[in-house]
Motif scaffolding. Structure first.
Motif, PDB file in Angstrom:
ATOM      1  N   LYS A  59       0.862  -1.297   0.050  1.00 56.63           N
ATOM      2  CA  LYS A  59      -0.040   0.058  -0.025  1.00 56.63           C
ATOM      3  C   LYS A  59       0.895   1.189   0.125  1.00 56.63           C
ATOM      4  CE  LYS A  59      -2.196   1.397   3.742  1.00 56.63           C
ATOM      5  NZ  LYS A  59      -3.169   1.096   5.040  1.00 56.63           N
ATOM      6  N   ARG A  83       2.548   1.867  -3.489  1.00 62.51           N
ATOM      7  CA  ARG A  83       1.274   2.430  -4.265  1.00 62.51           C
ATOM      8  C   ARG A  83       1.125   3.849  -4.205  1.00 62.51           C
ATOM      9  NH1 ARG A  83      -5.116   0.816  -4.778  1.00 62.51           N
ATOM     10  NH2 ARG A  83      -5.927   2.349  -6.098  1.00 62.51           N
ATOM     11  N   THR A 117      -7.283   5.666  -4.350  1.00 62.43           N
ATOM     12  CA  THR A 117      -6.196   5.153  -3.647  1.00 62.43           C
ATOM     13  C   THR A 117      -6.252   5.500  -2.284  1.00 62.43           C
ATOM     14  OG1 THR A 117      -4.531   5.606  -5.518  1.00 62.43           O
ATOM     15  CG2 THR A 117      -3.420   5.276  -3.126  1.00 62.43           C
TER      16      THR A 117
END
Length: 417
Positions: A2, A5, A185
């Motif tokens: 995560k 990203r 996101t």
């Protein structure tokens, strides 16, 4: 995964804003030809960009964690998307001013949020420094791309052509795409939560108290002077190439990409270098290298003769030599920022970044206005020689910054290693 990203998203955000923010030099060159404004009048575009950055950062940075970093980034991207669409639809010097005003407001929201998010996704000081240098290096890749992107749309044969405005459709699409990616996101912002029970007024007062610490004063002064130097060179280099080195308009913009490429290369490699070498000697070497490049390259720019058929192969040597100053500039800004921010609790990163953004913006405006005035009223040579003054002062402020960080724990105990 995560965090990786989120890091990739931060890189894209910085890439987008790099193009918008650092197009000022190119746009100044174009509006002088398109709208017939003077150099002094065109130089105010830097102010329309930087002053909103300073004002919005001052007002919002201390309590931006309450709003949320993700929401702030989304708001910034929405603002610049609309501003880019307006440029080709309503072409005028006023619209150009409004574009940079919107860009300044948006970047204030974005930079505080991005820098604070770096603290949330970094596990230690070394990772923070590496992430910061990579982020700023990618920013310079965006700057490099901007010169070629704008150069592609510029009509060198017709100074009055509005063909360059079509670049803003590309930028609007890029901003909209980034907005959608951020929206999709998830951000974990729990580490940035402010102390419970503290009011917005107390948040703001806490940010102001930071400024009165000696270490912070030296830090923001160093950042102010660095940005003054970088923007003095970066903003006016296309005009310098065009008027002093006698290069065609499009080539003047494209050649400036060498400066951006040097900044990108220097910042991307600085993270590796500074893992092995203490930051202070690296910074000193860089400042001395900057001064050496000014003294070496500028004498070569005198008495250049106009060549209507000039190419990259026949351009004056100074065309390629002076932009190498970017290699020495590169590590300074992310280096001092990382030393400062990684010494703070994560919930103070927003306030500290707010102060950084304010003084960086003021430095950029001051540098552009001074250089524009000197360029227009004296000469381009004198304007660039004048950068030796802040370069010398930075060498002095780095000494006091190092001493405050490493040798004076009583100055600001919570900030010291």
């Amino acid at each position: 995964m995560k965090n990786k990203r989120i890091f990739c998203i931060l890189l894209l955000i910085y890439f987008v804003f790099a193009i918008l923010l650092n197009s000022v030099g190119t746009v100044i060159l174009q509006v002088i030809g398109n709208y017939g404004v003077s150099k002094a009048s065109a130089s105010v575009l830097e102010g329309f960009k930087d002053l909103p950055i300073a004002i919005v950062s001052f007002v919002l940075a201390s309590f931006l964690p309450r709003i949320g970093y993700k929401k702030a980034i989304l708001a910034g991207l929405a603002i610049v998307t609309g501003a880019c669409v307006a440029m080709p639809l309503l072409p005028s010097f006023l619209t150009t001013k409004m574009l940079f005003l919107c860009t300044g407001v948006a970047f204030a929201l974005v930079k505080v949020s991005v820098y604070s998010t770096v603290g949330l996704i970094s596990n230690d000081r070394r990772q923070h420094a590496s992430t910061m240098n990579t982020l700023e290096g990618f920013f310079m890749i965006g700057v490099l791309s901007a010169y070629w992107l704008f150069g592609h749309f510029i009509d060198s044969g017709d100074p009055k052509s509005h063909s360059w405005l079509q670049v803003y459709w590309v930028l609007a699409a890029l901003c909209a795409l980034t907005f959608l990616l951020v929206l999709a996101t998830p951000f974990d912002e729990r580490g940035a939560q402010l102390p419970a029970g503290r009011s917005i007024a107390q948040d703001f007062a806490a940010m102001l108290k930071l400024f009165f610490k000696p270490l912070v004063c030296v830090f923001v002064l160093t950042a102010f002077l660095y940005v003054l130097i970088e923007q003095s060179v970066g903003t006016w280099l296309p005009t310098f190439n065009n008027e002093i080195l006698k290069l065609p308009t499009a080539m003047s913009v494209e050649v400036t990409s060498i400066f951006a490429a040097c900044l990108a290369l220097g910042r991307l490699s600085a993270g590796v270098l500074m893992r092995k070498i203490n930051w202070y000697p690296v910074m000193n070497g860089c400042v001395i290298g900057m001064a050496a490049m000014v003294l070496l390259a500028l004498p070569l720019t005198h008495d250049v003769v106009l060549d209507p058929h000039v190419t990259w192969a026949t351009a004056p040597l100074a065309t390629f030599l002076f932009p190498l100053i970017g290699l020495f500039m590169a590590p300074i800004y992310p280096g001092i920022n990382s030393v400062m921010l990684s010494s703070l609790p994560k919930n103070q990163h927003s306030s500290m970044t707010g102060l950084l953004v304010i003084f960086s913006a003021l430095g950029g405006t001051t540098g552009s206005l001074i250089t524009g005035y000197v360029f227009g009223n004296f000469s381009g040579h004198f304007a660039f020689y004048l950068t030796l003054v802040p370069i010398t002062i930075v060498l002095v402020t780095l000494f006091f910054f190092k001493r405050a960080v490493d040798g004076s724990p009583e100055v600001l105990p919570e900030l010291v290693h």
